[in-house]
Enzyme design. Structure first.
Site, mmCIF file in Angstrom:
data_model
loop_
_atom_site.group_PDB
_atom_site.id
_atom_site.type_symbol
_atom_site.label_atom_id
_atom_site.label_comp_id
_atom_site.label_asym_id
_atom_site.label_seq_id
_atom_site.Cartn_x
_atom_site.Cartn_y
_atom_site.Cartn_z
ATOM 1 C CD GLU A 167 -59.890 18.487 18.019
ATOM 2 O OE1 GLU A 167 -60.241 17.397 18.497
ATOM 3 O OE2 GLU A 167 -60.703 19.389 17.724
ATOM 4 N N PRO A 188 -53.759 7.484 21.728
ATOM 5 C CG PRO A 188 -52.932 5.905 23.215
ATOM 6 C CD PRO A 188 -52.850 7.346 22.867
ATOM 7 C CD GLU A 498 -61.571 22.446 19.216
ATOM 8 O OE1 GLU A 498 -61.668 21.978 20.349
ATOM 9 O OE2 GLU A 498 -62.093 21.907 18.223
ATOM 10 C CD GLU A 504 -62.490 19.392 22.488
ATOM 11 O OE1 GLU A 504 -63.690 19.622 22.625
ATOM 12 O OE2 GLU A 504 -61.985 19.105 21.392
HETATM 13 C C1 NOJ Z 1 -66.013 19.246 19.854
HETATM 14 C C2 NOJ Z 1 -65.846 20.647 20.292
HETATM 15 O O1 NOJ Z 1 -64.494 21.011 20.326
HETATM 16 C C3 NOJ Z 1 -66.483 20.781 21.650
HETATM 17 O O2 NOJ Z 1 -66.239 22.062 22.167
HETATM 18 C C4 NOJ Z 1 -67.944 20.488 21.523
HETATM 19 O O3 NOJ Z 1 -68.523 20.550 22.800
HETATM 20 C C5 NOJ Z 1 -68.169 19.099 20.951
HETATM 21 N N1 NOJ Z 1 -67.421 18.945 19.756
HETATM 22 C C6 NOJ Z 1 -69.631 18.835 20.657
HETATM 23 O O4 NOJ Z 1 -70.071 19.654 19.638
HETATM 24 CA CA CA Z 2 -62.589 19.756 19.117
#
Ligand code: NOJ
Ligand code: CA
Length: 710
Positions: A167, A188, A498, A504
């Site tokens: 990520e 960070p 992912e 996110e």
């Molecule tokens: C990380 C995931 O990428 C996200 O989509 C999810 O909402 C959270 N973890 C909580 O499970």
């Molecule tokens: Ca994630």
């Protein structure tokens, strides 16, 4: 006598090297045994892509398998088939290669090692095979030593090597500059831990000074540790670096076994990298007999409001006593729990009204209080116990009455043995309550402690979860799992992952504006990503005053991502009320297909832009998407991919002339045109922008009347 002598003389010379050509002759590969060391090199149209590179292994407590080899036998063969994936970017995929199998024997130890090379028209795959043999049965890998000797200090699109996360934003630099930029590559506050100064992840995208695009990745990662690459900044030799386990070991093997494939895709045309099917082709066909339950999914979810901090996953704000022992109906609700009956019904209504087949609901089950507070507890979730304000039966029936299904969410909190303990019950619970897909997640440190997300042990777990899900006819979308390597060919219920920095992060500080022009060349080479696009409100403080993050994209580009970020699982990630403010733009998300007959790349340059055109499966509509980096650019495409002589209606969703991802992201235009295969489009794209086009057949002639021709 004379004849025998000649054969004896020629035999070793002939066998010390062996050339292989791709079916169309563009690629050539040379295998050589140099001083007893296996080496290979790869050329494209006579130009070196990979210079002579050595292959082999260091083993734990055993002599290495690197040198002192002789060739026992070599054989070549040709393979050509066309197969139909259950879902994908193309309805038909050609798997056409020439193969070379080199059978080696180590003289001093009498151990056997086979190396199998497959040369396709788009690149090379090779793997090691350890056949059944008396002198090698069980062994532990200390390190795989596969080299990729590059020809220069190429431009590289990289993320740091890390045993637990992909990520990251991408950094673009020369190979020799990686070590100097490693610190800056870290966000960070994120738990990112590069394992070395020159370690990077695959799929790795490179571009040479003379404009050749190269991609290095792996295929069919099964019962083996995920491969990283260690860069030598002086020689530009990349070497495999497997993810270790808690003891530092890299793989426990029992013969007969094969490693995953190592892949090198190369072309003068960036689009060829994007359309390569090497990764899928190097995986085995599925053995699932009934696949009728596996279907692409367009979904919305009770999700973005938690990600942005507007709402919470947890029901209360205090840690529970212990899972299963806390009476949550007696706890004081925190008032921000999103997964409540009323809210979920509203999402179901919205899905039904706008044609989404599923609604993801996160935070429906007990345990989130401990997930956030007691990060390392083994027993956080049981995947069975809903919070008191989430009525499983009522919501199941309500969804059913609206023709919608709920999507399950299993956050494991990295507690993997706990998940495995509950897995049968959790999947059965899904079957009983009409769920057929699960988004799973692996946030946090892996328990058992010391294991990592990408080691052999976890690689085994992810596949175990997918195979077990298949027994229950459940589709899996795993977040934070190891990045895909084409396994969906064999396990088509693995419909998403992912395994990269998704949308996110736009709510956690932002993704670089060029991120979605790089991901198709890197992360998506292995398989689809649940990127969760479709954000229409870019200022996160509008959702949560404490969140200062900003989504680095225009609305037009958010639409484009449904085409450029291929996935059979597509989410409209924003809140229903935000879509209701822009129903005209939202129409594209409703219209866009999620399964494709044909995919074309119209324009592409990693880090700058990508433009795809895709034809839906089982229909005649086309969709075009263009994702742009931070520069203003002009896209020029033609529509020669359309059926000759036919007229279509094109709806172009583009950035307005004053749009900009930072200060005017919501400015878009929607224009309708008449188009044929002779049409052309010159379209300005804003910084951080792009465009999307739906091209649909008119229902009757009147529909095109009065429309401007492109
Ligand atoms: C990380 C995931 O990428 C996200 O989509 C999810 O909402 C959270 N973890 C909580 O499970
Ligand atoms: Ca994630």
């Amino acid at each position: 006598m004379k004849k025998t002598f000649l054969v004896l003389l020629l035999f070793p010379i002939l066998l010390l090297s062996q050339e292989l050509k791709s079916p169309n002759g563009d690629f050539s590969m040379l295998f050589e045994l140099k001083d007893g060391k296996p080496t290979y090199q790869l050329n494209l149209k006579g130009n070196p892509i990979i210079k002579p590179s050595t292959l082999g292994f260091e083993l734990v407590d055993m002599p290495s398998l690197l040198s002192d080899f002789e060739i026992k036998n070599t054989s070549t063969s040709t393979f050509d088939e066309t197969w139909e994936p259950l879902w994908g970017e193309q309805a038909k995929i050609r798997n056409h290669y020439n193969e070379l199998l080199v059978e080696l024997s180590q003289k001093s130890s009498d151990r056997l090692l086979h190396i199998r090379f497959r040369l396709f028209d788009d690149g090379l795959g090779f793997r090691y095979e350890f056949p059944q043999q008396p002198n090698l049965t069980y062994f532990v890998i200390k390190e795989e030593k596969s080299q990729f000797a590059l020809t220069g200090d190429h431009k590289t699109f990289w993320i740091p090597g890390d045993y637990d996360t992909q990520e990251y934003n991408y950094t673009t630099s020369k190979l020799s500059e990686i070590a100097g930029l490693m610190e800056d590559a870290i966000t960070p506050n994120a738990s990112q831990t590069p394992f070395s100064k020159n370690g990077i992840q695959t799929a790795l995208m490179l571009k040479t000074d003379n404009g050749t695009y190269i991609n290095i990745h792996e295929a069919a990662l099964i019962e083996y540790a995920c491969m990283h690459l260690e860069v030598n900044p002086d020689t530009f030799v990349l070497e495999s670096h497997l993810t270790p386990d808690v003891q530092g070991n890299k793989g426990y093997m029992q013969v007969p076994r094969a490693t995953p494939w190592r892949t090198v895709i190369a072309s003068k045309n960036a689009g060829d990298i994007l359309l390569s099917s090497i990764t899928l082709n190097l995986n085995e066909p599925t053995t699932y007999e009934d696949t009728s339950w596996i279907k692409p999914v367009k979904y919305i979810g009770v999700w973005w409001e938690m990600i942005t901090g507007k709402s919470s996953w947890s029901y209360t704000d205090v840690p529970s006593v212990q899972l299963g022992k806390t009476d949550f109906s007696k706890s004081t609700p925190n008032g921000t729990h999103a997964a409540n009956n009323e809210k979920v019904k509203r999402y179901i209504d919205f899905a039904a009204e706008h044609g989404f087949s599923q609604v993801l609901v996160e935070g429906w089950n007990e345990g989130w209080e401990d997930y956030w507070f007691g990060k390392s507890k083994d027993f956080v979730f049981d995947f069975l116990t809903p919070y008191p304000d989430f009525d499983v039966t009522m919501l199941r029936d309500y969804a059913k009455s609206k023709g919608v299904q709920l999507m399950m969410h299993h956050e494991t909190s990295g507690s993997v043995r706990n998940y495995e303990r509950f897995m049968d019950k959790a999947y059965q619970f899904m079957v009983d309550n009409n769920y057929n897909s699960v988004k799973s997640g692996y946030v946090g440190n892996i328990i058992p402690r010391g294991e990592t997300h990408y080691g052999q042990w976890m690689v085994n777990h992810y596949l175990y979860a997918v195979e077990k899900a298949a027994e229950y006819k459940i589709m899996v979308n795993a977040h934070e799992a190891v990045r895909p390597t084409g396994l969906s060919r064999t396990y088509p219920n693995l419909i998403g992952n992912e395994s990269a920095r998704g949308t996110e992060y736009e709510a956690f500080g932002g993704n670089t504006p060029d991120h979605t022009t790089i991901l198709p060349f890197t992360r998506l080479i292995g398989g689809p990503m649940d990127y969760t696009p479709g954000i229409f409100v870019m200022d996160m403080s509008k959702l949560n005053p404490g969140n200062k993050s900003w989504v680095n994209s225009t609305i037009a580009r958010q639409l484009a991502l449904y085409v450029t970020m291929y996935s059979p699982l597509q989410m409209a990630a924003d809140l229903p009320e935000h879509y209701e403010q822009h129903l005209d733009a939202f129409q594209f998300i409703k219209d866009v297909a999620i399964d494709w007959d044909t995919s074309l790349v119209l324009e592409a340059e990693p880090g700058d832009y990508v433009t795809y055109a895709r034809k839906e499966k089982g229909g005649n509509n086309w969709f075009v998407g263009r994702s742009n980096d931070e520069e203003p650019r002009t896209s020029k495409i033609d529509f020669s991919f359309l059926d000759k002589g036919k007229t279509y209606i094109a709806i172009v969703y583009s950035d307005a002339s004053n749009a900009h991802y930072r200060n005017n992201p919501q400015a878009y235009n929607i224009k309708k045109y008449r188009v044929t295969s002779k049409s052309k489009l010159t379209q300005a794209c804003a910084p951080g922008g792009g465009y999307a086009i739906s091209i649909m057949e008119p229902k009757d002639k009147n529909e095109t009347k009065g429309l401007k021709r492109l």
